[in-house]
Design an enzyme around this catalytic site. Structure first.
Site, PDB file in Angstrom:
ATOM      1  N   ASP A  42       0.823  -1.213   0.000  1.00 50.91           N
ATOM      2  CA  ASP A  42       0.000   0.000   0.000  1.00 50.91           C
ATOM      3  C   ASP A  42       0.856   1.262   0.000  1.00 50.91           C
ATOM      4  OD1 ASP A  42       0.958  -0.370   2.573  1.00 50.91           O
ATOM      5  OD2 ASP A  42      -0.995  -0.645   3.489  1.00 50.91           O
TER       6      ASP A  42
ATOM      7  N   ASN B 207      -7.680  -2.378  14.077  1.00 49.80           N
ATOM      8  CA  ASN B 207      -9.066  -2.722  13.751  1.00 49.80           C
ATOM      9  C   ASN B 207      -9.137  -3.967  12.863  1.00 49.80           C
ATOM     10  OD1 ASN B 207      -8.213  -1.821  11.286  1.00 49.80           O
ATOM     11  ND2 ASN B 207      -9.508   0.002  11.226  1.00 49.80           N
TER      12      ASN B 207
ATOM     13  N   HIS C 190      -7.321  -4.530  10.178  1.00 52.98           N
ATOM     14  CA  HIS C 190      -7.061  -4.336   8.747  1.00 52.98           C
ATOM     15  C   HIS C 190      -5.754  -4.990   8.316  1.00 52.98           C
ATOM     16  CE1 HIS C 190      -4.988  -0.123   9.298  1.00 52.98           C
ATOM     17  NE2 HIS C 190      -4.062  -1.025   9.144  1.00 52.98           N
TER      18      HIS C 190
ATOM     19  N   GLU D 154      -9.797  -1.512   5.201  1.00 56.15           N
ATOM     20  CA  GLU D 154     -10.465  -1.122   6.441  1.00 56.15           C
ATOM     21  C   GLU D 154     -11.770  -1.890   6.638  1.00 56.15           C
ATOM     22  OE1 GLU D 154      -8.736   0.479   8.369  1.00 56.15           O
ATOM     23  OE2 GLU D 154      -8.100   2.459   7.730  1.00 56.15           O
TER      24      GLU D 154
HETATM   25  C1  GLP Z   1      -0.708   0.521   8.747  1.00 60.23           C
HETATM   26  C2  GLP Z   1      -0.368  -0.238   7.436  1.00 60.23           C
HETATM   27  C3  GLP Z   1      -0.452  -1.721   7.619  1.00 60.23           C
HETATM   28  C4  GLP Z   1       0.161  -2.079   8.958  1.00 60.23           C
HETATM   29  C5  GLP Z   1      -0.714  -1.570  10.068  1.00 60.23           C
HETATM   30  C6  GLP Z   1      -0.115  -1.734  11.446  1.00 60.23           C
HETATM   31  O1  GLP Z   1      -1.682   1.454   8.619  1.00 60.23           O
HETATM   32  N1  GLP Z   1      -1.127   0.127   6.289  1.00 60.23           N
HETATM   33  O2  GLP Z   1       0.176  -2.380   6.538  1.00 60.23           O
HETATM   34  O3  GLP Z   1       0.266  -3.471   9.088  1.00 60.23           O
HETATM   35  O4  GLP Z   1      -1.164  -0.266   9.825  1.00 60.23           O
HETATM   36  O5  GLP Z   1       0.896  -0.833  11.671  1.00 60.23           O
HETATM   37  P1  GLP Z   1       1.951  -1.006  12.828  1.00 60.23           P
HETATM   38  O6  GLP Z   1       2.823  -2.143  12.419  1.00 60.23           O
HETATM   39  O7  GLP Z   1       2.707   0.290  12.898  1.00 60.23           O
HETATM   40  O8  GLP Z   1       1.182  -1.302  14.066  1.00 60.23           O
END
Ligand code: GLP
Length: 241
Positions: free
Chosen positions: A67, A136, A138, A143
Site C-alpha cells: 500500500d 481494527n 485491517h 479497512e
Molecule cells: C498501517 C499499514 C499496515 C500495517 C498496520 C499496522 O496502517 N497500512 O500495513 O500493518 O497499519 O501498523 P503497525 O505495524 O505500525 O502497528
C-alpha cells in the site's frame, strides 16, 4: 494455518526474517510482497544483517508493496516508498527497478490501481506476502467494511487508523485521508502469507482474525480461508486467544 508464539518483538522479527530468507534462498528470483508500519522494521533489520553477513543475495529478488498513502511524494519521509528505501532497499543489493510501491502521486486512482494490479499479475504473482495487522483488524489498508474489496483500490482511511498512524506525523491533520492498497483478493492470491503481530494492543484484533467469524468487519479474518498462512506473534499479541 501455522501459528508460532514467540517471546517478544525481537524473536518475532528474527523468525520472520528467517522465513523470508528461506524463501529467497529457495527461489532467488522470488516475488516478495512487503509491508510497512512499525511491526516489520525489526524483520527488515534482521534481513539486512543476513545480507551483510553474506548469507542472503537480493540481486534477483522482486518486490511489491501492499500500500501507499495517496498524495505523498516519494521524498516525503512518511511515504511508504521512503520507508522501504530507508529500512530495506537502500541497505541490500536489490535492484531498484525490481522494487514496486503504488504511486501515491498518481491522482487518477482507477488508473494507478489497475496498473498496480496488472503489474503484480505480470510478475507471476507474489510468492510470500508479509503482513502486519491494524488495530481494527485491517491488512494492507483494507479497512472494516461491508464487503471484501478484490483488487487494488483507493480507500478512505478509518478514523481509528488515522488516530493510530498520527504518531508518525506532526499532527492527525497531516495524516493523508486516502491510500492505495492491494485488495483482499490481491492479498489472498499470494502463494504464502506471513502475518506478524506483536504487542497487547493487537491482542483483540488478532483473536478475531484467527478465531472469529470470517467477516469484512475484520478484514484479516479472511486469512482463515488461505491455504498457506504462517503467523508469528508474541505472547502479548496472543494473550486473548
Ligand atoms: C498501517 C499499514 C499496515 C500495517 C498496520 C499496522 O496502517 N497500512 O500495513 O500493518 O497499519 O501498523 P503497525 O505495524 O505500525 O502497528
Amino acid at each position: 494455518m501455522r501459528i508460532y508464539e514467540v517471546k517478544d518483538y525481537q524473536e518475532m522479527s528474527r523468525k520472520a526474517a528467517n522465513i523470508l530468507a528461506a524463501q529467497v534462498i529457495l527461489k532467488p528470483d522470488c516475488v516478495l510482497g512487503l509491508a510497512t508500519g512499525s511491526t516489520p522494521i525489526g524483520a527488515y533489520d534482521a534481513l539486512v544483517e543476513k545480507y551483510e553477513n553474506g548469507d542472503l543475495d537480493f540481486s534477483e529478488v522482486k518486490t511489491v508493496n501492499l500500500d501507499e498513502y495517496k498524495g505523498l511524494t516519494r521524498e516525503n519521509d512518511q511515504s511508504y516508498y521512503y520507508f522501504m528505501h530507508e529500512h530495506l532497499f537502500d541497505r541490500v543489493n536489490i535492484k531498484l527497478e525490481n522494487t514496486n510501491v503504488p504511486d501515491g502521486t498518481e491522482a487518477d486512482g482507477a488508473k494507478e490501481c489497475a496498473r498496480y494490479e496488472a503489474l503484480i499479475a505480470s510478475m507471476g504473482g507474489v510468492d510470500i506476502q508479509l503482513l502486519g495487522l491494524g488495530r481494527n483488524g485491517h491488512i494492507g489498508f483494507n479497512e472494516p467494511a461491508d464487503h471484501f474489496e478484490k483488487m487494488t483500490h483507493c480507500v478512505d482511511l478509518a478514523e481509528s487508523t488515522i488516530e493510530a498512524n498520527k504518531r508518525f506525523f506532526a499532527s492527525a491533520d497531516d495524516v493523508p485521508r486516502q491510500a492505495y492498497t492491494m485488495g483482499i483478493g490481491t492479498i489472498m492470491k499470494a502463494k504464502k502469507i506471513l502475518l506478524i503481530v506483536n504487542g497487547e494492543d493487537k491482542a483483540d484484533a488478532l483473536a478475531k482474525v484467527l478465531r472469529g467469524p470470517v467477516t469484512p468487519k475484520v478484514q484479516g479474518s479472511i486469512l482463515q480461508l488461505h491455504q498457506d498462512v504462517v503467523v508469528v506473534a508474541d505472547q502479548a499479541a496472543l494473550s486473548k486467544m
